[in-house]
Design an enzyme around this catalytic site. Sequence first.
Site, mmCIF file in Angstrom:
data_model
loop_
_atom_site.group_PDB
_atom_site.id
_atom_site.type_symbol
_atom_site.label_atom_id
_atom_site.label_comp_id
_atom_site.label_asym_id
_atom_site.label_seq_id
_atom_site.Cartn_x
_atom_site.Cartn_y
_atom_site.Cartn_z
ATOM 1 N N CYS A 182 15.140 -45.284 20.746
ATOM 2 C CA CYS A 182 15.908 -44.189 21.319
ATOM 3 C C CYS A 182 17.229 -44.086 20.559
ATOM 4 O O CYS A 182 17.960 -45.066 20.531
ATOM 5 C CB CYS A 182 16.169 -44.439 22.799
ATOM 6 S SG CYS A 182 17.066 -43.114 23.612
ATOM 7 N N PRO A 183 17.541 -43.010 19.881
ATOM 8 C CA PRO A 183 16.898 -41.700 19.977
ATOM 9 C C PRO A 183 15.586 -41.556 19.207
ATOM 10 O O PRO A 183 14.866 -40.588 19.417
ATOM 11 C CB PRO A 183 17.951 -40.762 19.388
ATOM 12 C CG PRO A 183 18.725 -41.602 18.440
ATOM 13 C CD PRO A 183 18.741 -42.981 19.025
#
Lengths: 79, 379
Positions: A17-18
């Site tokens: 993440c991202p």
Amino acid sequence: MGEIKADKTIDARGSYCPGPLMELIKNVKSANVGEILEVLSSDEGSTKDIPEWVDKVGHENLGTVNHGDYSSIFVKKVK
Amino acid sequence: MAKRIIIVGGGTGGTMTANILASKLDSEIRNGQVTITLLSDSPVHVYQPAFLYLAFDRFYEDEFTRSERDLLRPEIDFVVDKTTGIDFKSCFVQGASGKKYQYDYLVLSTGSYPDPSAIPGLEKGGDWFYTQEGAKKLAKKIASFEKGRILLSVGVPHKCPVAPLEVIFMLNDYFKAKGIRKNIELYYTYPIARLHALEPVANWAVGMFEKEGIKSETFFNMESVDPEKKTLSTLEGSEVPYDLLIAIPPHKGADIIVDSGLSKSGWIPTDKQTLKVTGYDNVYALGDGTDLPISKAGSTAHFEADVVAENLTSEIKSGYPAHFYDGRVLCFIETGLHEGTYVWFSYTTPPNPAPPSKLIHWMKLSFNRIYWMAARGLM
């Protein structure tokens, strides 16, 4: 495929993440038209969703190289 | 002569690093061998995760702000002076006051900032909860919204990556509680091909969206907003009308990162393990401002602060850094106004969200209140 020389390499290995595609989107914005970006991704899904997004927005997919535990995905910013 | 440690940034990362360092280097500070100075452009410390709640009038300014001086251990020299330049060769930070701050070690915790001006029309046509003023303005609009489409759009990059999902679930619960959910269409969008960057979270959200009647569109990256027509256009060719646009603006790094010549992109080139700034052996970076491919979140800064403080301590006590960041991030996720879940992950461990529960929601609410202990380096 022949060797592609990237203008910038985005090392997104280990990025949950991202994630690699978001890293690419971020970097495409600041890249110049004509530049080649290489995304290093250890997420298998990237080899599908990055080319899909690149097609959708009209940049150019230059190909993917599998290195075993990660892939290099090459994208050219064309607009 | 004492080793001078300068920390730039009075947010989560800078404050925690300063306090942890002051604790670890207590004897060196007492003996005059080390000084720690924290530079910030504000005397106030703001707990930014509260902005999400501020948008629903569930958190107020007197609760999410504190005096930065009061959060710092007394042996830390705190100076309110905006950094206007950094000379990495001569090792000094230039303050707006005209004063130069020489350093032996520098820590950059300069943050990230929502930049609505990056999307044409967004400043006029959209709202956001990523700033204090923006959240207050949005709160009034949410409180008076009775009917129509709320469009949620997400810029890249952005901090607090679970906030887009949290706000849509909180809107869902808010309007259900008000008894007008049936009059409101919640339209969630996301930049990539699924509902969230974290695949397990995205998969879980699919079921929640179906159950709660939340509409969605993926591969949705803002290109421009037409405030008159009230439409948002995307890079992918979509055009969506809205009655209320809640946007998460794309973020940028601190101006000083570009102005000092450290990077063109505004993000600090940082080693993913040592957290040293590329090319500078006596400079560390942490928090939202780094170029690391990980979440821009308070927990990231929290875990990184431990590593930076440990490495500076081992450099001073042993002569070399000996600690490594493993990419650890922990995020609570509000799944409404009454339940929540969380994920944690690292460079090598994928996330695995727990089933939502009231208990986890209460833990998040509790952390919102005990954050001040974390900022003081006590947890």
